[in-house]
Write an enzyme that holds these catalytic residues in place. Sequence first.
Site, PDB file in Angstrom:
ATOM      1  N   LYS A 192      51.352   7.496 -16.449  1.00 35.00           N
ATOM      2  CA  LYS A 192      51.661   7.072 -17.811  1.00 35.00           C
ATOM      3  C   LYS A 192      52.563   8.115 -18.451  1.00 35.00           C
ATOM      4  O   LYS A 192      52.161   9.272 -18.635  1.00 35.00           O
ATOM      5  CB  LYS A 192      50.356   6.921 -18.604  1.00 35.00           C
ATOM      6  CG  LYS A 192      50.574   6.522 -20.048  1.00 35.00           C
ATOM      7  CD  LYS A 192      49.272   6.198 -20.748  1.00 35.00           C
ATOM      8  CE  LYS A 192      49.511   5.851 -22.203  1.00 35.00           C
ATOM      9  NZ  LYS A 192      48.263   5.555 -22.918  1.00 35.00           N
ATOM     10  N   LYS A 245      53.326   2.954 -16.165  1.00 37.36           N
ATOM     11  CA  LYS A 245      53.589   2.517 -17.529  1.00 37.36           C
ATOM     12  C   LYS A 245      54.535   3.475 -18.217  1.00 37.36           C
ATOM     13  O   LYS A 245      54.320   4.679 -18.092  1.00 37.36           O
ATOM     14  CB  LYS A 245      52.231   2.477 -18.245  1.00 37.36           C
ATOM     15  CG  LYS A 245      52.276   2.138 -19.694  1.00 37.36           C
ATOM     16  CD  LYS A 245      50.909   2.317 -20.273  1.00 37.36           C
ATOM     17  CE  LYS A 245      51.043   2.100 -21.767  1.00 37.36           C
ATOM     18  NZ  LYS A 245      49.934   2.604 -22.501  1.00 37.36           N
TER      19      LYS A 245
HETATM   20  C1  PBG Z   1      46.103   4.123 -25.539  1.00 41.47           C
HETATM   21  C2  PBG Z   1      47.205   3.224 -25.110  1.00 41.47           C
HETATM   22  C3  PBG Z   1      48.520   3.147 -25.569  1.00 41.47           C
HETATM   23  C4  PBG Z   1      49.101   2.055 -24.925  1.00 41.47           C
HETATM   24  C5  PBG Z   1      48.147   1.531 -24.081  1.00 41.47           C
HETATM   25  N1  PBG Z   1      46.991   2.278 -24.183  1.00 41.47           N
HETATM   26  C6  PBG Z   1      49.232   3.921 -26.614  1.00 41.47           C
HETATM   27  C7  PBG Z   1      49.576   5.327 -26.400  1.00 41.47           C
HETATM   28  O1  PBG Z   1      49.364   5.922 -25.346  1.00 41.47           O
HETATM   29  O2  PBG Z   1      50.066   5.900 -27.383  1.00 41.47           O
HETATM   30  C8  PBG Z   1      50.488   1.551 -25.148  1.00 41.47           C
HETATM   31  C9  PBG Z   1      50.690   0.099 -24.881  1.00 41.47           C
HETATM   32  C10 PBG Z   1      51.928  -0.478 -25.445  1.00 41.47           C
HETATM   33  O3  PBG Z   1      52.794   0.209 -25.999  1.00 41.47           O
HETATM   34  O4  PBG Z   1      52.059  -1.706 -25.334  1.00 41.47           O
HETATM   35  N2  PBG Z   1      46.247   5.443 -25.201  1.00 41.47           N
END
Ligand code: PBG
Length: 325
Positions: A192, A245
């Site tokens: 991520k 992601k």
């Molecule tokens: C929680 C999380 C996030 C997303 C998914 N789980 C936000 C972040 O990390 O700030 C982002 C999903 C999206 O942008 O569609 N940590």
Amino acid sequence: MLVRPRRLRQKEVLREMVRETKMSPNSLIYPMFIKEGSNIVEEIPSMEGQFRYSVDTMSDKLAKLKEAGVKSVMLFGIPKEKDELGTGAYASNGVIQTALREAKKNFPDLFFIADVCMCEYTSHGHCGVLHGYEVDNDATLELLKKTALSYVQAGADMVAPSDMMDGRVLAIRNTLDNHGFEHIPIMSYAVKYASTFYTPFRDAAGSAPSFGDRKSYQMDYHNRKEALKEALLDVKEGADIIMVKPALSYLDIVREVADAVNVPVAAYSVSGEYAMVKAAKHLGYMDEKKVICEMATGVYRAGASIYLTYYAEEIAECMKKGDIG
Ligand code: PBG
């Protein structure tokens, strides 16, 4: 000329015969926001067409997804109260726990995944426990364990940690196993990146960090080898599915991870990717349906076998009609 690539492109039936990427709605996951309260159906300003639902209003949307052939939903919670330790995440009557009990009762054949992270529940918006201005990794693991267990006890079919703390997959795996949930899989947001593409999501969940950024736990987007390090580490810790992601700007990473691991790979087309397509549609620059089909196909072609997208319903329809897949 002996070899004429155009020969195989002449007719639709031939193009379909030689098609390399096959997809089905079975592999789609729809991310959905559930807000504590009642009678809520609020459109998210930066994500037109996406809503925050309360537990009593979510069923209509779930029914539509099911009708379209989408079988899996990932739930994100928006609590009424946020605090330093994100207690709403692991409260037995928390928003996601309540949603899961209700959803599993009314939609026993849908598959419900609970996103596990603290940022929607903490007053400071960081994904863990603060120690001064630092996120304390090991103290956060304790909260993630409690949160994952409480979602599973409420009926989650799978948990998906998205916090990026080190060691959390193993910590959650051991906790679930110790409570008799060894059969519940973990989909790890293993790779991520710290991405601006999450901006609309943070709007939706009110989870933007109140100071600093997430770069001390989410990955630097210049890095490729580190993606393999994270993915392989999580497989070793017991992750059943590995996620990359965002999706669109990271398809090289999807391919490398898919080649490197022996578990299914998921890719998440995040909120900012959705918002860009909506904006282009409104400006009349591109055909929305065609572009989401092309984006989805790119993700599968890169090696993902699971696709998380706010367009799940529309893409499922495209797959069923044979526009793609
Ligand atoms: C929680 C999380 C996030 C997303 C998914 N789980 C936000 C972040 O990390 O700030 C982002 C999903 C999206 O942008 O569609 N940590």
